[in-house]
Write an enzyme that holds these catalytic residues in place. Structure first.
Site, mmCIF file in Angstrom:
data_model
loop_
_atom_site.group_PDB
_atom_site.id
_atom_site.type_symbol
_atom_site.label_atom_id
_atom_site.label_comp_id
_atom_site.label_asym_id
_atom_site.label_seq_id
_atom_site.Cartn_x
_atom_site.Cartn_y
_atom_site.Cartn_z
ATOM 1 C CG ASP A 165 -2.331 0.581 0.783
ATOM 2 O OD1 ASP A 165 -2.342 1.739 0.329
ATOM 3 O OD2 ASP A 165 -3.356 -0.103 0.907
ATOM 4 C CG HIS A 170 -4.391 2.011 -2.302
ATOM 5 N ND1 HIS A 170 -4.490 2.541 -1.049
ATOM 6 C CD2 HIS A 170 -5.627 2.101 -2.857
ATOM 7 C CE1 HIS A 170 -5.751 2.918 -0.835
ATOM 8 N NE2 HIS A 170 -6.446 2.670 -1.914
ATOM 9 C CD GLU A 217 -10.065 3.843 -1.085
ATOM 10 O OE1 GLU A 217 -10.931 4.204 -0.280
ATOM 11 O OE2 GLU A 217 -8.942 3.419 -0.721
#
Ligand code: ACM
Length: 469
Positions: free
Chosen positions: A131, A206, A270
């Site tokens: 991440d 990410h 995202e």
């Protein structure tokens, strides 16, 4: 009759017989065998005063039966009631997602989560290995991923609210990573307990830790970023040059070599478009690849990653944003944002894992009250988890057949230690396990009563948990 051994999850068929197994007396032990006569997912376990017998329709069901036996024996005292249990799970996929990127967890702590999963007949550990805040897996040929990308200089420890100047940091360097051999050993540790490890490489967003390690993986190759020290969504996404695609091919190939599971999770959640919108290269790629919009680049990268996995005989799993991107037909969708995603994914023919943030995000607060540890937000009580409507009511049979299972998510932004992570996981994970296994009762009161009898097993396993109210 009240359940004298308080099993969680509760098996479907439990027949108590006369007598007890006195564990101080000589005993013939557990005999184990596969049987063609049982359905693949089913096992039968019989405990008598002299010994126990387990038969199962498959290796997976055998593991479930062994884990039930272990649960009965753990914390049951010296006189174990004799019983015959016949059981099978409601869902094939009974998962726990564990985020070891936001906070590195030592291997022995992951092992203790695996032990706890087995105790509850959870069978898939989804390891979130990368991440913005940390890259945790050794990749040969890219040493900086673990030398640089696995470490951040400090960590936000207060809430991420208000003026940035007021945010509170710990000032402590944090990080760590796993070698490929350590992860292979972990896979084996889990396998022998009936748990499959599914790795996640979250892409193309990410990815700040990877870009901090190799700036040429970003959209602005001459810019040196650091590993992210705060939570939320980073704007820094993968660039679209050839080197990035070579990197993804290498990483996914090595991940397939480490993890034998038929699935690899490729994230896809995202993905801010800001950097691509500002990038000449991204705009050129849209034309070159016959796309019409910048947003379609997400789908291009996803399809590329899924194709690499297919070359290795694996199937991609992705978070539900993938539904917005013309995904490959065989992608498995993990629904986290809303229940409607389950309906949409299954009506479009995608296999689906229910992982909704409303009911299955164990990083939410589990109670109100000033003495709860700081959490990312939300409130999902034990009762909310246990009584959640996990599937939309109006799914038809063919849609239902596409539901692989149910998974709890443990994102670790505010869980710097294993003890903190365990406190957030338990006992809510016990409730998830019972729902995923499929309890014959839906009464929270009955569950709570059995759970009270079950908590000593968590003590016996050395696990921390939130005490019952
Ligand atoms: C997610 O919670 N971003 C999958």
């Amino acid at each position: 009759m009240p359940d004298p051994i308080a099993l969680v999850p509760l098996p479907r068929s439990v027949i108590w017989s006369e007598g007890t197994w006195d564990t101080a007396e000589p005993w013939e032990g557990l005999t184990v065998g596969l049987s063609d006569e049982l359905p693949l997912a089913e096992y039968t376990l019989s405990i008598s005063p002299r010994g126990a017998a387990l038969t199962a329709g498959s290796e997976a069901a055998l593991a479930d039966g062994r884990n039930t036996f272990a649960q009965i024996v753990t914390g049951a005292g010296s006189a174990i009631p004799c019983v015959t249990i016949s059981d099978r799970p409601a869902f094939a996929w009974r998962g726990l997602h564990l985020d070891v990127a936001r906070h590195f967890l030592p291997l022995e702590d992951i092992e203790s989560f695996i032990d706890a999963m087995a105790l509850h007949r959870l069978n898939v550990l989804h390891l979130h290995l990368t991440d913005d805040q940390g890259w945790r897996v050794e990749i040969k040929g890219y040493p900086r991923l673990t030398e640089v990308g696995a470490w951040r200089e400090q960590t936000l420890i207060g809430p991420m609210r208000g003026e940035e100047e007021g945010w509170e940091f710990d000032g402590v360097r944090h990080g760590g990573s796993y070698t490929q051999q350590e992860l292979r050993d972990l896979v084996e540790y889990a396998r022998t307990r009936g748990v499959m490890i599914v790795p996640e490489i979250d892409l193309p967003g990410h990815m700040q830790a990877a870009i901090a390690s190799y700036p040429q993986l970003g959209t602005v190759p001459e810019r040196q970023l650091g590993v992210r020290e705060v939570w939320g969504i980073s704007d820094h996404v993968l660039g679209l040059n050839d080197e990035v695609f070579m990197f993804l091919r290498d990483v996914l190939g090595q991940v397939c070599d480490i993890f034998p599971a038929p699935y690899v999770h490729i994230g896809g959640d995202e993905v801010p478009l800001t950097e691509w919108e500002q990038s000449t290269q991204a705009r050129n790629r849209v034309n070159e690849w016959g796309l019409t919009r910048i947003s379609e680049l997400r789908g291009y990268v996803t399809r590329f990653a899924a194709e690499v996995l297919a070359e290795h005989g694996r199937r991609a799993i992705a978070w539900d944003e993938v539904l917005e991107t013309h995904p490959p037909d065989d992608v498995v969708v993990m629904n986290w944002r809303e229940d409607a995603g389950v309906e949409e994914a299954t009506s479009r023919g995608f296999r689906t894992i229910v992982s909704t943030s409303d009911h299955l995000y164990l990083d939410h607060y589990q109670a109100t009250g000033a003495d709860e540890p700081l959490a990312i937000g939300g409130l999902t009580t034990l009762e909310d988890v246990y009584t959640a409507e996990l599937l939309p009511a109006d799914l038809d049979e063919s849609q239902r057949s596409l539901i692989l299972g149910v998974q709890a998510q443990l994102w670790t932004e505010y869980m710097p230690t294993a003890a903190a992570a365990q406190y957030m996981a338990f006992p809510r994970l016990c409730a998830v396990a019972e729902r995923a296994w499929g309890s014959p009762t839906q009464s929270f009161e009955e569950f709570r009563e059995r759970l009270a009898g079950h908590l000593p097993r968590l003590d016996a396993f050395g696990l921390r948990y939130r005490p019952l109210d």
